[in-house]
Design an enzyme around this catalytic site. Structure first.
Site, PDB file in Angstrom:
ATOM      1  N   ALA A 203       0.866  -1.184   0.000  1.00  0.00           N
ATOM      2  CA  ALA A 203       0.000   0.000   0.000  1.00  0.00           C
ATOM      3  C   ALA A 203       0.901   1.233   0.000  1.00  0.00           C
ATOM      4  O   ALA A 203       1.558   1.534   0.993  1.00  0.00           O
ATOM      5  CB  ALA A 203      -0.891  -0.008   1.236  1.00  0.00           C
ATOM      6  N   GLU A 204       0.954   1.903  -1.145  1.00  0.00           N
ATOM      7  CA  GLU A 204       1.931   2.986  -1.299  1.00  0.00           C
ATOM      8  C   GLU A 204       1.606   4.207  -0.448  1.00  0.00           C
ATOM      9  O   GLU A 204       2.504   4.864   0.076  1.00  0.00           O
ATOM     10  CB  GLU A 204       2.063   3.376  -2.776  1.00  0.00           C
ATOM     11  CG  GLU A 204       2.807   2.350  -3.633  1.00  0.00           C
ATOM     12  CD  GLU A 204       2.014   1.088  -3.936  1.00  0.00           C
ATOM     13  OE1 GLU A 204       0.789   1.078  -3.712  1.00  0.00           O
ATOM     14  OE2 GLU A 204       2.623   0.098  -4.391  1.00  0.00           O
TER      15      GLU A 204
ATOM     16  N   HIS B  54       5.933  -1.014 -16.017  1.00  0.00           N
ATOM     17  CA  HIS B  54       7.254  -1.105 -15.386  1.00  0.00           C
ATOM     18  C   HIS B  54       8.243  -0.202 -16.101  1.00  0.00           C
ATOM     19  O   HIS B  54       9.443  -0.414 -16.012  1.00  0.00           O
ATOM     20  CB  HIS B  54       7.776  -2.550 -15.397  1.00  0.00           C
ATOM     21  CG  HIS B  54       6.885  -3.491 -14.662  1.00  0.00           C
ATOM     22  ND1 HIS B  54       5.818  -4.115 -15.252  1.00  0.00           N
ATOM     23  CD2 HIS B  54       6.880  -3.883 -13.361  1.00  0.00           C
ATOM     24  CE1 HIS B  54       5.195  -4.867 -14.350  1.00  0.00           C
ATOM     25  NE2 HIS B  54       5.813  -4.734 -13.201  1.00  0.00           N
TER      26      HIS B  54
ATOM     27  N   ILE C  93       3.435   4.627  -8.013  1.00  0.00           N
ATOM     28  CA  ILE C  93       3.556   5.706  -7.042  1.00  0.00           C
ATOM     29  C   ILE C  93       2.199   6.390  -6.816  1.00  0.00           C
ATOM     30  O   ILE C  93       1.984   7.072  -5.819  1.00  0.00           O
ATOM     31  CB  ILE C  93       4.617   6.738  -7.505  1.00  0.00           C
ATOM     32  CG1 ILE C  93       5.132   7.547  -6.304  1.00  0.00           C
ATOM     33  CG2 ILE C  93       4.104   7.639  -8.608  1.00  0.00           C
ATOM     34  CD1 ILE C  93       6.381   8.359  -6.591  1.00  0.00           C
TER      35      ILE C  93
END
Ligand code: TPP
Ligand code: MG
Length: 734
Positions: free
Chosen positions: A463-464, A534, A491
C-alpha cells in the site's frame, strides 16, 4: 477486542440514535467543577463559531466551517488526553478539542483573519486547519483522511525513540540539528475524522498498521450522519462504521453518544488507558449532530427534511447539557448566565484583538517552501571520493546499497521500509541462517535488515499511501524515513500524500513542522519487455510540486553522493533511480567512502564540447554520449553534454554557461515530450538566453504515448542514440 460504553443494536445509523434502547451509560459521575468546565468549553467553542460566522458575513474573514454539534465529544476527548505530551491529528470539526487542549479563542480568530501571528499557518491555511507545536497539534491539510496514516507514523516514531533513546541525540552535520525530539514512552496519538472520510482507503490502511503493530493510536470517528450532503448509509455499508471495523485485532472499540460529554469522557478514559498501557490502538465512534450545515457555503435544507433537522436539533449537545446542569443542580439560571456572559465577553475581546493583528508580509510568501536551516546546494557539502584499497568498479545498485548501509550506521534515526525491502519478515529464519533474505525486488536494500535489525528495516503492507503517509508522521517527529516505492508506475496511490502533504508540511505550517523524508523510486524504461507498468517516467509531475527536491542520478558515484545528501537533507527528497542503470557497465565506480557527498543543483559536464549543448539526465546520459561520439566521428561536431543530476533544484548556471559558449542547445529526456521536464528548461533558455542562441531550442524525448511491451515498439517510443545524433547534426547545420 473489547467493546465498551454505549453498545447498541440498531439497523440504520444516526437517525434515532438518542432513542436507542439498550444504550448502556456508565454510572460514574464527574465532580461539579469538571462538569461546569465541560459546559464552559462547549459553550466557548460554539460562541467562537458564532462569532466567526458573523465575521464571515461581514467579510472580515474569508471562510468558516463550524464544530457545532461535536463539542461534547471533543471536550471529553481533550480532557482525557495530555496537551504537549500526547500528539494530535485533528480535523476541521475539532475546535472544541483544540480549545480544551489550550489553543485560545484569539489564536483561532487569527486563523480566520489570516494574520501574520496565526500560529497554525501565518495566514496560509483556512481557519479550522489546526496546528500548534507547543500543544503537539500537527498541521493538517484540507484533504480528508490523509491525517490517519501520518498519525500512525507519529506513533511509530514515539515507540522507536523509546526503544532507541540514543537516536534522540542531536547529530552533527545534518537535519538532526534542527529537530527537537520530544518523546515520553507512553504517549498516545489522537486522530479524528468524519464518518464520510472513513470511506477513503487510507483510513483502512491506517487501521491495518495500527492494528498489526499494536500502536497507541486513538482513532475518533465523529459521526454526524452526513458528508456534506451525502448521508452515512451511502458512505458506509449498513450505515455503521463500528460494525465494519469490529474484527481488527488488538483494538479497543467504543461506540458512544457523542452528544453526552460525560459518557464520552468515560469512554475516552478507557480508550486512552488502553492505548497508553501499550495494548494497541482504540477507535471511539461518537454519534454527534451537525446543526450548522456543512460549512457556511452549504445549506442543508436543500437535502435534509425539516423533520430530520428538528430531530437533530433535539440532540444538540449544548442545550441538552445545560438542561442537565440545571436539573442536577450543578448550576442555576443565574450561574449559567454569568458563565455565558464571561465567555461572550472573552470571545468578543479575542475577536477584536485578532482583527487588529498585522497581516503577513507579501515578501514572506516564499519562506518555508524549503528548509531555511540547511541548504543542500551548499558547495561546502561537496567532498572527494575517499578511495581505499578496494578499487573494484561497483554498480549503481551496489553503491546505493552501500550508501544506505553507511548512513544507517551513522544516523540511528534512519528507518527503511517499503514493499519487500526487508530481508525476511519472519526474522527467525534469517537469524537461523535458513534463508539468505530478499532485500528489495531489485536487491537495493539487501542485507540491511540482517545488519541493522527489524526495527530499522522492515516491510510495509502492499500500500503505497501507507508507506509515504507513515513516513511523513515519522519525519514530523524528527526521524529520517528512507522509504521505497517499488516501481514509479505504482507511485500513484501515494500521490495524495506526496502532493498535498509531504511537499506542504513546512510551508503550510509556516515553518513549524517539516517532514524531510527520502522516497527512493526505481523509474524508467529501456527494459526490453518492461511494458507500460514497469517503464513509466513522470518526473515533471514532481518538479512541478514546490517543497520537494527531485534527484535523478545517471551513474553509480553520483547515486551514492546524492543519496547521502538526500538523507542528510532537511527537505523531502524524491530520489529517482533508473532501473536500467542499476547494473549497467556504464557508470560503475569504486566505493567512495562513507562521507562522499554531492550537493544538489550541480550539473556534471559529462563531455565538454564547443558546438552544441545537450542538456539531459538519467538513462539518456549514456545514450547522449554514444550520439555525441558518433557526431564527432562522422561530422566533426563537438557536443557538450550536461548531466543535470538533480532536477529540482537544477543548475541554471551550468546550462547558461554552456549555451553562451555553443549557442545551440538540445534538451533531451526519456519522458514524453509534451509538458515534459524539457519544456520548462527550453522555455527558460528561450527567455533568458535568446540573444545567445543561433538556432531554436530543440527537444528530444519519448513519443506522447505509454511504453509498449514489444521491443520494436519500445525502441521507437523511447529516444534512442540515433534520435539524439540526428538532432545534434540537424541543429549544427541550422
Ligand atoms: C480527499 C477529499 N475529498 C473531498 C473533499 C471535500 N470535502 C470536504 S469535507 C467533505 C465531507 C466530509 O464528511 P465527513 O467525513 O463526514 O466529515 P464532516 O464534515 O461531516 O464532519 C468533503 C467531501 C476533501 N476535503 N478532501
Ligand atoms: Mg460527517
Amino acid at each position: 477486542m473489547t467493546r465498551v460504553a454505549g453498545e447498541v443494536e440498531r439497523e440504520s445509523a444516526n437517525a434515532g440514535w438518542a432513542a436507542t434502547p439498550g444504550l448502556r451509560l456508565r454510572p460514574e459521575q464527574l465532580p461539579p467543577d469538571q462538569l461546569i468546565e465541560i459546559y464552559r468549553l462547549m459553550y466557548l467553542s460554539r460562541r467562537v463559531d458564532d462569532r466567526e460566522i458573523m465575521l464571515k458575513r461581514q467579510q472580515k474573514i474569508f471562510f468558516q466551517v463550524s464544530g457545532a454539534g461535536h463539542e461534547a465529544l471533543l471536550v471529553a476527548a481533550g480532557m482525557a488526553l495530555k496537551p504537549g505530551y500526547d500528539w494530535f491529528y485533528p480535523y476541521y470539526r475539532d475546535r472544541a478539542l483544540c480549545l480544551t487542549l489550550g489553543n485560545t479563542p484569539e489564536e483561532q480568530f487569527l486563523q480566520g483573519v489570516g494574520a501574520a501571528a496565526d500560529i497554525a499557518s501565518g495566514g496560509r491555511q483556512m481557519p479550522s486547519h489546526w496546528s500548534h507545536p507547543g500543544l503537539h497539534i500537527v498541521s493538517q491539510s484540507s484533504s480528508t483522511t490523509t491525517q490517519c496514516l501520518q498519525a500512525v507514523g507519529c506513533a511509530e516514531a514515539g515507540r522507536y525513540f523509546s526503544r532507541h533513546p540514543d537516536a534522540a541525540l542531536v547529530g552533527e552535520g545534518d537535519y538532526r540539528q534542527f529537530k527537537n525530539i520530544d518523546f515520553q514512552g507512553d504517549e498516545v496519538v489522537y486522530v479524528s475524522l468524519g464518518e464520510g472520510a472513513t470511506s477513503q482507503g487510507e483510513f483502512w490502511e491506517s487501521l491495518n498498521t495500527a492494528s498489526n503493530a499494536r500502536l497507541p493510536v486513538l482513532f475518533v470517528v465523529e459521526d454526524n450522519g452526513y458528508a456534506i450532503s451525502v448521508p452515512v448509509e451511502v458512505n458506509t455499508p449498513g450505515g455503521n462504521i463500528s460494525r465494519l471495523v469490529a474484527n481488527f485485532p488488538n483494538f479497543h472499540f467504543a461506540e458512544i453518544d457523542g452528544t453526552d460529554p460525560v459518557a464520552s469522557y468515560f469512554a475516552f478514559q478507557e480508550a486512552v488507558a488502553w492505548c497508553r498501557s501499550g495494548n494497541g490502538p482504540a477507535l471511539v465512534h461518537g454519534h454527534v449532530v451537525r446543526p450548522y450545515s456543512h460549512s457556511l457555503s452549504d445549506d442543508d435544507r436543500l437535502y435534509r427534511s425539516a423533520a430530520e433537522l428538528e430531530a437533530d436539533n433535539l440532540r444538540d449537545p449544548l442545550p441538552k447539557f445545560q438542561m442537565r446542569l440545571l436539573r442536577e443542580g450543578i448550576l442555576d439560571e443565574e450561574g449559567i448566565t454569568r458563565l455565558e456572559k464571561q465567555v461572550d465577553e472573552e470571545v468578543r475581546l479575542a475577536a477584536e484583538r485578532a482583527l487588529r493583528s498585522p497581516l503577513p508580509e507579501v515578501a514572506s510568501i516564499r519562506q518555508h517552501v524549503y528548509s531555511e536551516d540547511l541548504d543542500p546546494t551548499d558547495a561546502k557539502i561537496a567532498t572527494k571520493p575517499a578511495l581505499s584499497a578496494d578499487t573494484q568498479a561497483r554498480t549503481m545498485a551496489d553503491l546505493i546499497n552501500c550508501g544506505l548501509s553507511d548512513e544507517l550506521r551513522r544516523d540511528p534515526r534512519i528507518v527503511i521500509f517499503g514493499e519487500d525491502v526487508a530481508d525476511c519478515s519472519r526474522e527467525e529464519a534469517l537469524e537461523e541462517g535458513k534463508v539468505k533474505g530478499k532485500g528489495g525486488v531489485f536487491k537495493l536494500t539487501a542485507g540491511l535488515q540482517a545488519e541493522f535489525g527489524s526495527d530499522r528495516v522492515f516491510n510495509s503492507p502492499l500500500a503505497e499511501a501507507n508507506i509515504v503517509g507513515r513516513a511523513i508522521g515519522y519525519a514530523t517527529r524528527g526521524m529520517k524515513p528512507v522509504v521505497e516505492i517499488q516501481f514509479f508506475d505504482y507511485i500513484w496511490p501515494a500521490m495524495h500524500q506526496l502532493r498535498n502533504e509531504l511537499s506542504l508540511m513546512r510551508w503550510r505550517s509556516n515553518g513549524t513542522y517539516s517532514s524531510p523524508v527520502v522516497v527512493r523510486v526505481p523509474i524508467g524504461g529501456y527494459l526490453t519487455g518492461g511494458s507500460i507498468y514497469h517503464s513509466q517516467s513522470g518526473e515533471s509531475l514532481f518538479t512541478h510540486t514546490p517543497g520537494i527536491r527531485v534527484v535523478f542520478p545517471s551513474n553509480a558515484l553520483d547515486a551514492n553522493g546524492l543519496l547521502r545528501t538526500a538523507i542528510r537533507c532537511d527537505d523531502p527528497v524524491l530520489f529517482f533511480e533508473h532501473k536500467r542503470l542499476y547494473r549497467e557497465t556504464y557508470g560503475r565506480a569504486a566505493y567512495p567512502g562513507a562521507e562522499f557527498a554531492i550537493p544538489f543543483g550541480k550539473a556534471n559536464i559529462v563531455r565538454p564540447g564547443t558546438d552544441v549543448t545537450l542538456v539531459t539526465y538519467g538513462a539518456v546520459v549514456p545514450r547522449a554520449l554514444q550520439a555525441a561520439q558518433k557526431a564527432q566521428r562522422e561530422n566533426g561536431i563537438e557536443t557538450e553534454i550536461l548531466d543535470l543530476r538533480t532536477l529540482s533544484p537544477y543548475d541554471w548556471e551550468a546550462i547558461a554557461t554552456s549555451v553562451r559558449k555553443t549557442s545551440r542547445v538540445i534538451v533531451a529526456h526519456e519522458d514524453m515530450l509534451s509538458w515534459g521536464y524539457g519544456a520548462e528548461i527550453a522555455a527558460r533558455i528561450a527567455d533568458d538566453l535568446f540573444d545567445d542562441l543561433d538556432a531554436p531550442v530543440k527537444r528530444v524525448a519519448a513519443m506522447d504515448t505509454f511504453v509498449a511491451y514489444q521491443p520494436i515498439l519500445e525502441d521507437s517510443i523511447l529516444p534512442q542514440p540515433e534520435d539524439l545524433y540526428r538532432a545534434i547534426v540537424g541543429l549544427h547545420e541550422y
